[in-house]
Write a protein that holds these residues in place. Structure first.
Motif, PDB file in Angstrom:
ATOM      1  N   SER A 271       4.092  28.630 -33.212  1.00  0.00           N
ATOM      2  CA  SER A 271       2.725  28.113 -33.080  1.00  0.00           C
ATOM      3  C   SER A 271       2.006  28.075 -34.425  1.00  0.00           C
ATOM      4  O   SER A 271       1.187  27.189 -34.669  1.00  0.00           O
ATOM      5  CB  SER A 271       1.932  28.967 -32.084  1.00  0.00           C
ATOM      6  OG  SER A 271       2.543  28.934 -30.817  1.00  0.00           O
TER       7      SER A 271
ATOM      8  N   GLY B  30       4.116  33.890 -26.914  1.00  0.00           N
ATOM      9  CA  GLY B  30       3.169  32.904 -27.386  1.00  0.00           C
ATOM     10  C   GLY B  30       3.738  31.550 -27.689  1.00  0.00           C
ATOM     11  O   GLY B  30       3.269  30.851 -28.579  1.00  0.00           O
ATOM     12  N   SER B  31       4.746  31.114 -26.990  1.00  0.00           N
ATOM     13  CA  SER B  31       5.314  29.795 -27.230  1.00  0.00           C
ATOM     14  C   SER B  31       4.470  28.721 -26.563  1.00  0.00           C
ATOM     15  O   SER B  31       3.858  28.939 -25.523  1.00  0.00           O
ATOM     16  CB  SER B  31       6.745  29.730 -26.679  1.00  0.00           C
ATOM     17  OG  SER B  31       7.259  28.426 -26.791  1.00  0.00           O
TER      18      SER B  31
ATOM     19  N   CYS C   3      -6.125  29.903 -25.544  1.00  0.00           N
ATOM     20  CA  CYS C   3      -5.603  31.096 -24.884  1.00  0.00           C
ATOM     21  C   CYS C   3      -5.161  30.768 -23.460  1.00  0.00           C
ATOM     22  O   CYS C   3      -5.636  29.811 -22.848  1.00  0.00           O
ATOM     23  CB  CYS C   3      -6.664  32.196 -24.828  1.00  0.00           C
ATOM     24  SG  CYS C   3      -7.305  32.692 -26.433  1.00  0.00           S
TER      25      CYS C   3
ATOM     26  N   PHE D 153       4.775  33.101 -31.230  1.00  0.00           N
ATOM     27  CA  PHE D 153       3.446  32.667 -31.659  1.00  0.00           C
ATOM     28  C   PHE D 153       3.373  32.533 -33.170  1.00  0.00           C
ATOM     29  O   PHE D 153       2.861  31.547 -33.705  1.00  0.00           O
ATOM     30  CB  PHE D 153       2.396  33.661 -31.163  1.00  0.00           C
ATOM     31  CG  PHE D 153       1.000  33.356 -31.617  1.00  0.00           C
ATOM     32  CD1 PHE D 153       0.318  32.259 -31.115  1.00  0.00           C
ATOM     33  CD2 PHE D 153       0.370  34.153 -32.558  1.00  0.00           C
ATOM     34  CE1 PHE D 153      -0.971  31.970 -31.539  1.00  0.00           C
ATOM     35  CE2 PHE D 153      -0.914  33.877 -32.990  1.00  0.00           C
ATOM     36  CZ  PHE D 153      -1.589  32.778 -32.476  1.00  0.00           C
TER      37      PHE D 153
ATOM     38  N   ARG E 214      -2.249  31.031 -27.729  1.00  0.00           N
ATOM     39  CA  ARG E 214      -1.235  29.984 -27.725  1.00  0.00           C
ATOM     40  C   ARG E 214      -1.261  29.132 -28.998  1.00  0.00           C
ATOM     41  O   ARG E 214      -0.241  28.680 -29.460  1.00  0.00           O
ATOM     42  CB  ARG E 214      -1.422  29.086 -26.505  1.00  0.00           C
ATOM     43  CG  ARG E 214      -1.108  29.795 -25.188  1.00  0.00           C
ATOM     44  CD  ARG E 214       0.385  30.000 -25.060  1.00  0.00           C
ATOM     45  NE  ARG E 214       0.723  30.742 -23.841  1.00  0.00           N
ATOM     46  CZ  ARG E 214       1.142  31.984 -23.846  1.00  0.00           C
ATOM     47  NH1 ARG E 214       1.238  32.643 -24.988  1.00  0.00           N
ATOM     48  NH2 ARG E 214       1.468  32.602 -22.731  1.00  0.00           N
TER      49      ARG E 214
ATOM     50  N   THR F 288       7.189  37.119 -33.404  1.00  0.00           N
ATOM     51  CA  THR F 288       6.993  36.526 -32.085  1.00  0.00           C
ATOM     52  C   THR F 288       7.034  35.001 -32.195  1.00  0.00           C
ATOM     53  O   THR F 288       6.889  34.430 -33.284  1.00  0.00           O
ATOM     54  CB  THR F 288       5.636  36.934 -31.495  1.00  0.00           C
ATOM     55  OG1 THR F 288       4.595  36.395 -32.318  1.00  0.00           O
ATOM     56  CG2 THR F 288       5.490  38.449 -31.433  1.00  0.00           C
TER      57      THR F 288
END
Length: 550
Positions: free
Chosen positions: A368, A159-160, A135, A364, A124, A362
């Motif tokens: 992120s 992975g948002s 995670c 992520f 994450r 992605t």
């Protein structure tokens, strides 16, 4: 010590005791202490600190290969991934057409023969200063084997940090995992270009769950087509299979479906003879644009002769449920067809639309991995005279948003003044990374070479003194149907080079198909799957492909 009497030695209770002692002793000798074993978890503990902990995000070509190549004497590799397996993607199209079982192309990440540990979770966030990864567990999350479709699925799967509307039991526990070295190999997702209805209604083709959905839908359309209540017009639409994207994946999927439909399905659905249609769409003027023009032209001519409708220079404008010309609302109804709208043809009814147009980052990587709160002074090396007190963010490629790594695959940071810092302990490879020294193609071959190169130099501890990574093109293969394929053989035309000097520029037809079969059979990771794939291909020739729907 006096020996036990023979009567006691023969008693049932004593035999049980001896068996228990032997079993426990055997366990003590052979038992491996994994990093995430319940007695000493590296997610919270300090066990195994005599080895460097290498956290690998992702279980695809890059992450899986790297974990197997790292020296177990020096490193303690741990894969963190939502999926507990590796997929041999070159043969994914064969599973959708029934030529192979899904288990034939899957390798488990947890393997008793590999000294690699695994945590089933999605990354994450990364704290570069503390050297930890936040995670969220995905052990009981549904749909992790498929490409996310709705916004809620995308927020979780990609992975948002934004909370998704999940069912209560699907909300995984969060925890932090420390690292000594970190490798980001989370891959990419399908790019939809914002085309209306595609993310919600199309099928994608990146994972086992995607191939299962395609396989099931093709068989579903045939069963719907033979129902007494199905009109001739709807029957035609249901048996129109559209694939958007004429790269290697889209081309091979169209060819594999063509073989399956004409060689197997028509034998058990003779009343549907002449109705099924496979259409391959692409915005580009040609298919397989990475091949030489002569090979691309051969592919078009061969596929057209085999009944595949090639629709290049077509612009897809939308995808929805319902028949062409139907009035809204357009609600999902798998018992009927979808409508694919293009600028050139207008609305066309299709039973299936598979979207394989390219890669996007992605959430992520895109969200992120943005700005960082605290500059990691201990692990980052400044390239220019700059202040660590400025605002820093991950350096990314302008067009794709991929992590822009240096020639040694190290992740870089950039500040508002345009200065760069190189992280000495964070690496990225595969589709989510782009080396600034020259981007290799977004293929399994490139990710495989990057992971092998990085593992070799980490094992030798000479990364700082070695030349930058350089991709070596070993050739490109593509299956085009009816036991025919293409192979492009790379040649170095620089003066004095003798690389592949005596080999042709490319191979076509059945010769290339034999190379295609041999190459992928050889590249299959485990001997178990090599044998299973070869045996299954033999069974297909004798008895036909699997036509079941489940």
């Amino acid at each position: 010590m006096q020996p036990l009497p023979l009567s006691v030695m023969r008693s049932p209770s004593h035999r049980v005791l001896l068996t228990t002692i032997r079993f426990n002793f055997s366990k003590a000798v052979t038992r491996r202490c994994f990093a995430t074993h319940i007695e000493h978890s590296t997610a919270t503990g300090e066990a195994g600190r005599h080895k460097e902990r290498v956290i690998i995000l992702g279980s695809g070509w890059g992450g899986y290969t790297l974990s197997r190549k790292l020296s177990p004497k020096t490193y303690s590799p741990i894969i963190i991934s939502p999926r507990s397996y590796f997929v041999f993607t070159p043969l994914l199209t064969d599973t959708a057409s029934g030529s192979l079982d899904f288990s034939n192309i899957v390798e488990p990440v947890r393997d008793r023969h590999a000294k690699v540990d695994f945590i089933q979770a999605a990354a994450r966030a990364i704290d570069l200063k503390k050297k930890t990864i936040l995670c969220e567990a995905t052990v009981v999350k549904s749909g992790v084997t498929e490409t996310p479709r709705t916004d809620d699925e995308r927020q979780f799967e990609e992975g948002s940090l934004k909370p998704a509307a999940q069912r209560q039991w699907e909300q995984g526990e969060t925890f932090e995992v420390p690292y000594d070295k970190l490798v980001i190999a989370v891959g990419a997702v399908s790019r939809t270009f914002g085309t209306p209805g595609v993310r919600e209604n199309a099928m994608f083709f990146k994972d086992i769950g995607d191939a299962k959905r395609v396989k099931r839908r093709v068989r579903e359309c045939f069963e719907l087509a033979v129902l007494p209540t199905t009109t001739p017009e709807m029957r035609k639409w249901l048996l129109h299979f559209a694939i958007v994207g004429a790269g290697p994946t889209g081309t091979e999927l169209a060819a594999s479906l063509r073989d399956f439909i004409y060689s197997d399905m028509m034998k058990i659905y003779p009343a549907l003879e002449g109705i099924p249609q496979i259409a391959l769409y692409d915005i580009a003027p040609s298919v397989l644009s990475m091949f030489d023009e002569s090979l691309s032209r051969y592919a078009v001519e061969t596929m057209k002769s085999e009944g595949i409708d090639i629709k290049t220079s077509h612009h897809v404008q939308g995808l929805r449920w319902g028949s062409p010309g139907a009035e809204p609302p357009y609600e999902m109804d798998p018992k009927r067809c979808l409508t694919l709208k293009t600028q050139e043809e207008g609305e066309v009814g299709v039973g299936l639309c598979v979207w394989v147009t390219g890669n996007a980052m992605t959430n992520f990587v895109r969200e992120s991995l943005g700005s960082i709160e605290t500059f990691p002074t201990e692990s980052a090396r400044l390239k220019n005279d700059s202040s660590a007190n400025m605002q820093w963010h991950y350096k990314k490629a302008p067009k794709t948003g991929a992590l822009l790594v240096d020639g040694h695959l190290r992740v870089q940071l950039e500040n508002e003044a345009g200065h760069t810092a190189v992280l000495q302990d964070v690496f990225a490879l595969g589709d989510n990374a782009m080396p600034e020294t020259g981007a290799p193609p977004a293929t399994a071959q490139a990710a495989f070479q990057e992971s092998k190169w990085l593992a070799a130099h980490l094992n030798r501890h000479d990364l700082a003194n070695t030349p930058p990574f350089s991709f070596r093109n070993l050739g490109t293969l593509a299956y085009i149907g009816n036991a025919r394929a293409l192979m492009q053989i790379p040649h170095d035309h620089t003066k004095g080079s003798t690389r592949n000097k005596y080999l042709p520029e490319g191979l076509t037809g059945r010769t290339a198909w034999l190379v295609w079969n041999s190459a992928y059979l050889t590249m299959s990771i485990s001997w178990r799957n090599k044998l299973r794939v070869g045996f299954r291909w033999l069974l297909n020739n004798l008895f036909g492909r699997d036509v079941s729907r489940f």
